[in-house]
Design a protein around this motif. Structure first.
Motif, PDB file in Angstrom:
ATOM      1  N   LEU A   1       9.698 -19.430   3.690  1.00 14.13           N
ATOM      2  CA  LEU A   1       8.394 -19.299   3.255  1.00 14.13           C
ATOM      3  C   LEU A   1       7.720 -18.105   4.059  1.00 14.13           C
ATOM      4  O   LEU A   1       6.781 -17.387   3.756  1.00 14.13           O
ATOM      5  CB  LEU A   1       7.737 -20.537   3.361  1.00 14.13           C
ATOM      6  N   VAL A   2       7.615 -18.291   5.678  1.00 13.69           N
ATOM      7  CA  VAL A   2       7.225 -17.422   6.611  1.00 13.69           C
ATOM      8  C   VAL A   2       7.810 -15.950   6.211  1.00 13.69           C
ATOM      9  O   VAL A   2       6.794 -14.995   5.961  1.00 13.69           O
ATOM     10  CB  VAL A   2       7.381 -17.497   7.963  1.00 13.69           C
ATOM     11  N   GLY A   3       9.130 -15.793   5.797  1.00 12.90           N
ATOM     12  CA  GLY A   3       9.607 -14.331   5.720  1.00 12.90           C
ATOM     13  C   GLY A   3       9.092 -13.885   4.532  1.00 12.90           C
ATOM     14  O   GLY A   3       8.837 -12.559   4.317  1.00 12.90           O
ATOM     15  N   LEU A   4       8.795 -14.809   3.303  1.00 10.87           N
ATOM     16  CA  LEU A   4       8.241 -14.394   2.213  1.00 10.87           C
ATOM     17  C   LEU A   4       6.703 -13.675   2.224  1.00 10.87           C
ATOM     18  O   LEU A   4       6.433 -12.796   1.895  1.00 10.87           O
ATOM     19  CB  LEU A   4       8.078 -15.621   1.386  1.00 10.87           C
ATOM     20  N   GLY A   5       6.083 -14.300   3.195  1.00  9.62           N
ATOM     21  CA  GLY A   5       4.971 -13.828   3.554  1.00  9.62           C
ATOM     22  C   GLY A   5       4.824 -12.444   4.162  1.00  9.62           C
ATOM     23  O   GLY A   5       3.752 -11.501   3.924  1.00  9.62           O
ATOM     24  N   LEU A   6       5.667 -12.568   5.022  1.00  6.64           N
ATOM     25  CA  LEU A   6       5.975 -11.048   5.874  1.00  6.64           C
ATOM     26  C   LEU A   6       6.242 -10.007   4.894  1.00  6.64           C
ATOM     27  O   LEU A   6       5.871  -8.800   5.096  1.00  6.64           O
ATOM     28  CB  LEU A   6       6.771 -11.415   6.947  1.00  6.64           C
ATOM     29  N   LEU A   7       7.132 -10.359   4.012  1.00  4.25           N
ATOM     30  CA  LEU A   7       7.485  -9.348   2.991  1.00  4.25           C
ATOM     31  C   LEU A   7       6.527  -8.926   2.060  1.00  4.25           C
ATOM     32  O   LEU A   7       6.190  -7.562   1.849  1.00  4.25           O
ATOM     33  CB  LEU A   7       8.579  -9.769   2.141  1.00  4.25           C
ATOM     34  N   TRP A   8       5.427  -9.660   1.917  1.00  6.26           N
ATOM     35  CA  TRP A   8       4.280  -9.481   0.794  1.00  6.26           C
ATOM     36  C   TRP A   8       3.374  -8.463   1.746  1.00  6.26           C
ATOM     37  O   TRP A   8       2.716  -7.647   0.917  1.00  6.26           O
ATOM     38  CB  TRP A   8       3.772 -10.640   0.347  1.00  6.26           C
ATOM     39  N   THR A   9       3.109  -8.927   3.091  1.00  3.29           N
ATOM     40  CA  THR A   9       2.391  -8.232   3.749  1.00  3.29           C
ATOM     41  C   THR A   9       2.562  -6.834   4.581  1.00  3.29           C
ATOM     42  O   THR A   9       1.899  -5.999   5.294  1.00  3.29           O
ATOM     43  CB  THR A   9       1.413  -8.954   4.573  1.00  3.29           C
ATOM     44  N   GLY A  10       4.152  -6.825   4.948  1.00  7.37           N
ATOM     45  CA  GLY A  10       4.573  -5.673   5.751  1.00  7.37           C
ATOM     46  C   GLY A  10       5.115  -4.426   4.790  1.00  7.37           C
ATOM     47  O   GLY A  10       4.365  -3.446   4.676  1.00  7.37           O
ATOM     48  N   PRO A  11       6.336  -4.473   4.625  1.00  6.61           N
ATOM     49  CA  PRO A  11       7.066  -3.178   3.993  1.00  6.61           C
ATOM     50  C   PRO A  11       6.149  -2.612   2.738  1.00  6.61           C
ATOM     51  O   PRO A  11       5.959  -3.634   2.108  1.00  6.61           O
ATOM     52  CB  PRO A  11       8.471  -3.551   3.835  1.00  6.61           C
ATOM     53  N   ARG A  12       6.500  -1.370   2.504  1.00  5.88           N
ATOM     54  CA  ARG A  12       6.044  -0.719   1.484  1.00  5.88           C
ATOM     55  C   ARG A  12       7.304  -0.155   0.964  1.00  5.88           C
ATOM     56  O   ARG A  12       7.999   0.622   1.382  1.00  5.88           O
ATOM     57  CB  ARG A  12       4.852   0.395   1.680  1.00  5.88           C
ATOM     58  N   GLY A  13       7.326  -0.341  -0.467  1.00  8.07           N
ATOM     59  CA  GLY A  13       8.707   0.281  -1.096  1.00  8.07           C
ATOM     60  C   GLY A  13       8.425   1.208  -2.255  1.00  8.07           C
ATOM     61  O   GLY A  13       7.128   1.305  -2.916  1.00  8.07           O
ATOM     62  N   GLN A  14       9.395   1.545  -2.759  1.00  8.96           N
ATOM     63  CA  GLN A  14       9.401   2.293  -4.109  1.00  8.96           C
ATOM     64  C   GLN A  14       9.094   1.540  -5.116  1.00  8.96           C
ATOM     65  O   GLN A  14       9.559   0.225  -5.298  1.00  8.96           O
ATOM     66  CB  GLN A  14      10.439   3.115  -4.463  1.00  8.96           C
ATOM     67  N   SER A  15       8.353   1.707  -6.388  1.00  4.07           N
ATOM     68  CA  SER A  15       8.319   1.080  -7.653  1.00  4.07           C
ATOM     69  C   SER A  15       8.963   1.655  -8.511  1.00  4.07           C
ATOM     70  O   SER A  15       9.188   0.848  -9.731  1.00  4.07           O
ATOM     71  CB  SER A  15       6.579   1.155  -7.893  1.00  4.07           C
ATOM     72  N   ALA A  16       9.299   2.760  -8.611  1.00  8.32           N
ATOM     73  CA  ALA A  16      10.119   3.318  -9.760  1.00  8.32           C
ATOM     74  C   ALA A  16      11.721   3.061  -9.572  1.00  8.32           C
ATOM     75  O   ALA A  16      12.110   2.610  -8.566  1.00  8.32           O
ATOM     76  CB  ALA A  16       9.999   4.920  -9.499  1.00  8.32           C
ATOM     77  N   ALA A  17      12.426   3.135 -10.508  1.00  7.39           N
ATOM     78  CA  ALA A  17      13.939   2.853 -10.589  1.00  7.39           C
ATOM     79  C   ALA A  17      14.632   4.092  -9.615  1.00  7.39           C
ATOM     80  O   ALA A  17      14.113   4.940  -9.662  1.00  7.39           O
ATOM     81  CB  ALA A  17      14.281   2.997 -12.017  1.00  7.39           C
TER      82      ALA A  17
END
Length: 478
Positions: free
Chosen positions: A189-205
């Motif tokens: 659950l902590v890792g999930l929170g870090l994923l939502w607030t941390g890295p930014r990624g591509q949205s396109a295929a």
């Protein structure tokens, strides 16, 4: 007026300062998530004896806590990577971590055994973590950075395996099983929170589906593959109980073979297949897949035999809290040797690292067959086996990525994870079937480990078939 070509994501081998800083930030979060992925793959092994007594189930039923998640991993991984290629690897990684967190919470609160197995099956989706992570990193950074990320993430996985086993044993002795069950749930659950607030990624295929110009998922392939995998593993798992020549066993094997044949035919015709068999099942990758399958059959599929032998009266008769300590050297070997894979690969070549890992796997498995009368012997032989898995785990994944284009990274790594997860499921089901068929006793364990030694020898032979030359770095499509 001519169109300006898009930059090649995989061509950047020396990222700038801001790019390197971004990679370090993203990698820190990914390492934390993968750490608890490894934790969830080992923390349950010391609990098998406790869970069996709590819910009054035998070895065959207990094996579903290993077979179930491994089978779920084989089924879910290609679907997750296909969705990641179409909708963004980071987006799918977040969703997958959420599913795994739900499974961990379900296990911690399960009032009965079927619900606990359901949680373990949901946890099996964590096999999709690495393909999605590799796809995310390769899409944004060069092949050199991706190789290092693979080595670090593989080492985090092995470290998680180490911590899961050690912490589970320590907590069992001090606080009981409740704390053991809640630790991976909280960490995920902590890792999930870090994923939502941390890295930014591509949205396109960005994967092969993008080049096909389609966002459709091959649902026919999903159904055929899932059914074709589940039925034979079910027959293998229950064959000793049903009878190997019983109609139910033969029907499951036959129907599974027909469904898998139908799946293969559908993949060759589909415009956007779930797994592009032509492009990903390259001859130079087949030995890599074979080695990976062998080590996962032996180490992960053999968890039931290791744990029950250590705690049963037919084995060493140790308390459940001692299981993690005996397995600790194996997980230390996995972690240490996986962490140095990238460095060894640059010195020796990844092909030679894979061969070395296969040799260690054969030596460790043979040692387990010959020396298993004390906890010290058991720990030493499994340490050698674990060292072999650590080398194979890092080197084989790097070899897979080296042989494909950047847009194929998630799909090819997903295929690798599918095959090794399926091997772990077959190993768990096969081991449980052997133990049940021989009615327990030392002879049953020796038979299961002799089969593992034969598979380790086949893996060594496959590693020797790897090409000696360095594979060309494949450039991305513009």
């Amino acid at each position: 007026m001519s169109a300006t070509p898009l930059p090649l994501a995989g061509a950047r081998s020396r990222p700038g300062t801001s790019d390197a800083r971004e990679l370090r930030r993203s990698l820190a979060v990914l390492l934390f998530v993968e750490l608890f992925s490894g934790f969830q793959q080992s923390y349950f092994v010391p609990l098998l004896h406790t869970v069996g007594g709590q819910f009054h189930v035998g070895v065959t039923a207990l094996a579903w806590t290993v077979t179930g998640p491994a089978l779920a991993a084989a089924v879910a991984t290609p679907l997750l990577t296909a969705l990641g290629d179409r909708h963004g690897h980071l987006r799918l990684l977040r969703a997958t971590v959420a599913v795994v967190a739900v499974g961990a919470v379900l296990i911690a609160t399960a009032p009965d055994y079927p619900l606990l197995v359901t949680g373990r099956v949901l946890q099996g989706c964590l096999a999709g973590f690495l393909p999605l992570m590799f796809g995310f990193v390769r899409h944004r950074h060069g092949i050199g950075q991706t190789r290092r990320a693979i080595a670090h993430l593989s080492a985090a996985l092995m470290l998680g395996l180490l911590l899961g086993s050690a912490c589970a044993s320590a907590l069992l002795r001090t606080t009981g099983s409740g704390a053991v069950l809640w630790t991976p749930a909280v960490g995920t659950l902590v890792g999930l929170g870090l994923l939502w607030t941390g890295p930014r990624g591509q949205s396109a295929a960005s994967g092969p589906a993008a080049s096909c110009g389609t966002d459709r998922i091959d649902w026919t392939g999903v159904v055929l593959l899932s059914s074709g995998l589940v039925l034979p593993v079910l027959a293998l798992h229950e064959g000793a109980t049903w009878g190997w020549s019983s109609p139910a066993t033969l029907l499951c094997f036959g129907a599974g073979a027909l469904l898998l044949a139908g799946w293969g035919a559908s993949q060759l015709r589909a415009p956007a297949p779930l797994i592009d068999v032509r492009r990903l099942l390259r001859p130079q990758l087949l030995p890599v897949f074979a080695v990976g399958c062998g080590v996962h059959y032996i180490v992960l599929g053999g968890q039931v035999s290791f744990s029950t032998y250590l705690t049963s009266h037919d084995g060493l008769g140790l308390p459940a809290s001692a299981v993690g300590l005996v397995l600790l050297p194996a997980f230390c070997g996995m972690t240490l040797f996986s962490a140095v894979t990238s460095r060894l690969g640059r010195i020796l070549g990844y092909r030679n690292v894979t061969v070395l890992g296969s040799v260690l796997l054969v030596l460790g498995t043979a040692g387990l067959l010959l020396r298993h009368s004390s906890a010290a012997d058991f720990a030493l032989t499994l340490a050698v086996t674990g060292a072999g898995m650590g080398l194979i785990s890092g080197a084989s994944r790097i070899l897979v990525v080296d042989h494909v284009r950047a847009e194929e990274t998630a799909a090819s790594e997903g295929l690798f994870e599918l095959l090794v997860s399926l091997s772990a499921a077959v190993g768990s089901a096969g081991t449980a079937s052997v133990l049940a068929a021989h009615g327990g006793g030392t002879h049953a364990y020796l038979t299961a480990w002799a089969i593992s030694l034969g598979i380790a020898a086949l893996g060594l032979a496959a590693s020797l078939l790897l090409p000696r030359h360095r594979p060309p770095v494949r450039r991305d499509r513009p």
